[in-house]
Design a protein around this motif. Structure first.
Motif, PDB file in Angstrom:
ATOM      1  N   CYS A 263       3.449 -16.104  -3.212  1.00 15.87           N
ATOM      2  CA  CYS A 263       3.733 -14.691  -2.962  1.00 15.87           C
ATOM      3  C   CYS A 263       5.231 -14.407  -2.814  1.00 15.87           C
ATOM      4  O   CYS A 263       5.621 -13.314  -2.427  1.00 15.87           O
ATOM      5  CB  CYS A 263       2.987 -14.193  -1.726  1.00 15.87           C
ATOM      6  N   ASP A 264       6.077 -15.398  -3.112  1.00 16.19           N
ATOM      7  CA  ASP A 264       7.526 -15.163  -3.047  1.00 16.19           C
ATOM      8  C   ASP A 264       8.087 -14.696  -4.384  1.00 16.19           C
ATOM      9  O   ASP A 264       9.300 -14.574  -4.553  1.00 16.19           O
ATOM     10  CB  ASP A 264       8.254 -16.421  -2.576  1.00 16.19           C
ATOM     11  N   LEU A 265       7.178 -14.479  -5.363  1.00 17.37           N
ATOM     12  CA  LEU A 265       7.514 -13.967  -6.695  1.00 17.37           C
ATOM     13  C   LEU A 265       8.249 -14.979  -7.571  1.00 17.37           C
ATOM     14  O   LEU A 265       8.813 -14.602  -8.596  1.00 17.37           O
ATOM     15  CB  LEU A 265       8.327 -12.667  -6.602  1.00 17.37           C
TER      16      LEU A 265
ATOM     17  N   GLU B  14       2.579  -5.166  -4.820  1.00 18.19           N
ATOM     18  CA  GLU B  14       2.921  -4.055  -5.716  1.00 18.19           C
ATOM     19  C   GLU B  14       3.272  -4.547  -7.114  1.00 18.19           C
ATOM     20  O   GLU B  14       2.898  -3.926  -8.112  1.00 18.19           O
ATOM     21  CB  GLU B  14       4.080  -3.251  -5.122  1.00 18.19           C
ATOM     22  N   ALA B  15       3.989  -5.681  -7.195  1.00 20.70           N
ATOM     23  CA  ALA B  15       4.368  -6.221  -8.503  1.00 20.70           C
ATOM     24  C   ALA B  15       3.153  -6.701  -9.285  1.00 20.70           C
ATOM     25  O   ALA B  15       3.038  -6.458 -10.492  1.00 20.70           O
ATOM     26  CB  ALA B  15       5.357  -7.374  -8.310  1.00 20.70           C
TER      27      ALA B  15
ATOM     28  N   THR C  30       4.238  -7.310   0.608  1.00 18.85           N
ATOM     29  CA  THR C  30       4.092  -5.968   0.027  1.00 18.85           C
ATOM     30  C   THR C  30       4.705  -5.909  -1.365  1.00 18.85           C
ATOM     31  O   THR C  30       4.110  -5.342  -2.305  1.00 18.85           O
ATOM     32  CB  THR C  30       4.743  -4.914   0.934  1.00 18.85           C
ATOM     33  N   THR C  31       5.883  -6.490  -1.532  1.00 23.71           N
ATOM     34  CA  THR C  31       6.540  -6.502  -2.844  1.00 23.71           C
ATOM     35  C   THR C  31       5.706  -7.270  -3.853  1.00 23.71           C
ATOM     36  O   THR C  31       5.555  -6.858  -5.009  1.00 23.71           O
ATOM     37  CB  THR C  31       7.943  -7.132  -2.729  1.00 23.71           C
ATOM     38  N   PHE C  32       5.147  -8.417  -3.411  1.00 27.98           N
ATOM     39  CA  PHE C  32       4.290  -9.216  -4.285  1.00 27.98           C
ATOM     40  C   PHE C  32       3.061  -8.423  -4.701  1.00 27.98           C
ATOM     41  O   PHE C  32       2.705  -8.373  -5.887  1.00 27.98           O
ATOM     42  CB  PHE C  32       3.874 -10.485  -3.546  1.00 27.98           C
TER      43      PHE C  32
ATOM     44  N   HIS D  49      12.070 -13.944  -3.815  1.00 31.45           N
ATOM     45  CA  HIS D  49      12.402 -12.565  -3.470  1.00 31.45           C
ATOM     46  C   HIS D  49      13.115 -12.454  -2.135  1.00 31.45           C
ATOM     47  O   HIS D  49      14.139 -11.774  -2.009  1.00 31.45           O
ATOM     48  CB  HIS D  49      11.125 -11.711  -3.455  1.00 31.45           C
TER      49      HIS D  49
ATOM     50  N   GLN E 225       8.219 -10.445   4.556  1.00 33.09           N
ATOM     51  CA  GLN E 225       9.170  -9.752   3.702  1.00 33.09           C
ATOM     52  C   GLN E 225       8.742  -9.724   2.239  1.00 33.09           C
ATOM     53  O   GLN E 225       9.273  -8.931   1.466  1.00 33.09           O
ATOM     54  CB  GLN E 225      10.549 -10.419   3.808  1.00 33.09           C
ATOM     55  N   ASN E 226       7.801 -10.581   1.881  1.00 28.20           N
ATOM     56  CA  ASN E 226       7.439 -10.725   0.468  1.00 28.20           C
ATOM     57  C   ASN E 226       6.088 -10.119   0.101  1.00 28.20           C
ATOM     58  O   ASN E 226       5.871  -9.765  -1.058  1.00 28.20           O
ATOM     59  CB  ASN E 226       7.420 -12.215   0.082  1.00 28.20           C
TER      60      ASN E 226
END
Length: 314
Positions: free
Chosen positions: A98-100, A26-27, A22-24, A205, A19-20
Motif C-alpha cells: 500500500c506504499d504505491l 484512491e489510486a 487513503t492515497t493507495f 509514497h 499516510q499511504n
C-alpha cells in the motif's frame, strides 16, 4: 466467461501506513472502476501503532467494498497476507503493497495475463531499482542464489509479493498450516500454471520501509528452513570433512612425540579450540533452528490473532 461476474479482491498488509492508505485506495480505485469486474479491498492492519486502523474504519464507512482485518499485535507482513487470503472469498486476489511501490496501473495487465493465458498465478518480477543501496542489491541477489542452490525451489531474482492468484491457488494456500510463512516459496511450491510480468517499482509514497535488516534476515531464514533440509546435510558433510582433515595432522603429531621435536605453545591450541568451538556452535545453531520450528509448529498456537474485523465470518 462472463467477466462482469468475476470478483477480484485487492489485498494489502498495512503496518503504520496511515499516510499511504487513503492515497493507495484512491489510486487503485481510479484504475479498477474502469474495469468490467466486481472489486473489493481487503486491508490487514498488522498491529499498527499509528492511526492506520482509524483511517481504515473511516474508509470502510464510506465504501462497503472495503474490508479490514486488524491484528492484536504485529505478526509480520507474510502472516498478514496469509490472514487476508484466509478471509477472502473471491475469484482472484491481487496482492500488493500500500506504499504505491507496486504500480496500480498494472492491475489490468495482471488480470489480462490471467485470463488470456488461463493460468492460476501471475507473478511479478521487479526490475533493478537504481535507488537501492549496493548492500540491499547484493544481499537480495545472494539470497536467491543460495535459496535456489540449497532447495528444490527456483525463485527468480526480483520476485515480489505483487501478484495475482486465482481461487484454486487461494484455496490451496488457505489449507496450509505452516507457521514460517514465506509466500514466494509457497507460491512456487504449490505449482499450478504460472505466468510472470516484469515491472518497474515506483518510489514509496510516504514513510519509510518497514523491512529492517533483521526482518529481511528472518524472512530469508524462513525461506531456507521452510523449503530445504540441505543445511543439515551440509553440516554432516562439513563435520566429516574436518574430521578427515584432522587425521592428516596425526602423522606429524606422532612424529613429533617420538622424536621429541615439539614445542609447548598455547596459540595453536587456542586457535584450534576456537575454530572447532565456533564450528560446533554453527552446526548446533542450524540444528536448533529446525528443532525450534518443530516445537513452534507442534504447539499449534494460532498463526495470528484478530482483534477486530468487518468481514462476516462464513
Amino acid at each position: 466467461m462472463d467477466t462482469s461476474k468475476l470478483k477480484i479482491c485487492i489485498l494489502t498488509a498495512a503496518y503504520n501506513e496511515e499516510q499511504n492508505i487513503t492515497t493507495f485506495y484512491e489510486a487503485v480505485k481510479k484504475v479498477i472502476e474502469k474495469l468490467p469486474f466486481l472489486f473489493e479491498f481487503c486491508f490487514v492492519n498488522d498491529g499498527s501503532k499509528d492511526n492506520t486502523l482509524s483511517v481504515l474504519k473511516t474508509l470502510a464507512a464510506k465504501d462497503a467494498n472495503i474490508k479490514y482485518v486488524s491484528f492484536s499485535r504485529n505478526f509480520g507482513q507474510q502472516i498478514a497476507l496469509k490472514a487476508g487470503i484466509d478471509a477472502i472469498d473471491a475469484d482472484a486476489i491481487v496482492m500488493m503493497d500500500c506504499d504505491l511501490q507496486h504500480p496500480p496501473e498494472l492491475i489490468p495487465k495482471l488480470i489480462d495475463i490471467w485470463l488470456a493465458e488461463k493460468v492460476n498465478i501471475v507473478n511479478s518480477i521487479r526490475e533493478e531499482d537504481k535507488d537501492l543501496s549496493w548492500f540491499k542489491k547484493k544481499t537480495s541477489q545472494w539470497f536467491y542464489k543460495i535459496l535456489n542452490k540449497i532447495s528444490d525451489l527456483k525463485l527468480e531474482a526480483g520476485q515480489a509479493d505483487f501478484r495475482l492468484i486465482d481461487r484454486q491457488a487461494t484455496q490451496t494456500l488457505k489449507n496450509s498450516k505452516e507457521h514460517d510463512v514465506f509466500l514466494r516459496g509457497m507460491i512456487q511450491w504449490i505449482g499450478y500454471k504460472q505466468a510472470k510480468m516484469v515491472y518497474t517499482p515506483q518510489k514509496r509514497h510516504a514513510g519509510e520501509s518497514k523491512y529492517t535488516f533483521s526482518k529481511m534476515f528472518k524472512l530469508a531464514l524462513a525461506g531456507i528452513t521452510s523449503f530445504s533440509v540441505k543445511p543439515l546435510h551440509g553440516a554432516i558433510y562439513l563435520g566429516f570433512t574436518i574430521a578427515f582433515l584432522s587425521l592428516l595432522y596425526l602423522p606429524y603429531v606422532l612424529y613429533s612425540l617420538f622424536t621429541g621435536n615439539y614445542e609447548n605453545g598455547w596459540s595453536s591450541v587456542l586457535l584450534t579450540i576456537a575454530f572447532f568451538g565456533g564450528l560446533n556452535l554453527i552446526i548446533l545453531g542450524i540444528v536448533g533452528v529446525y528443532i525450534g520450528n518443530i516445537l513452534i509448529q507442534n504447539k499449534e498456537r494460532p498463526l495470528y490473532i484478530i482483534q477486530e474485523q468487518n468481514i462476516v465470518e462464513r
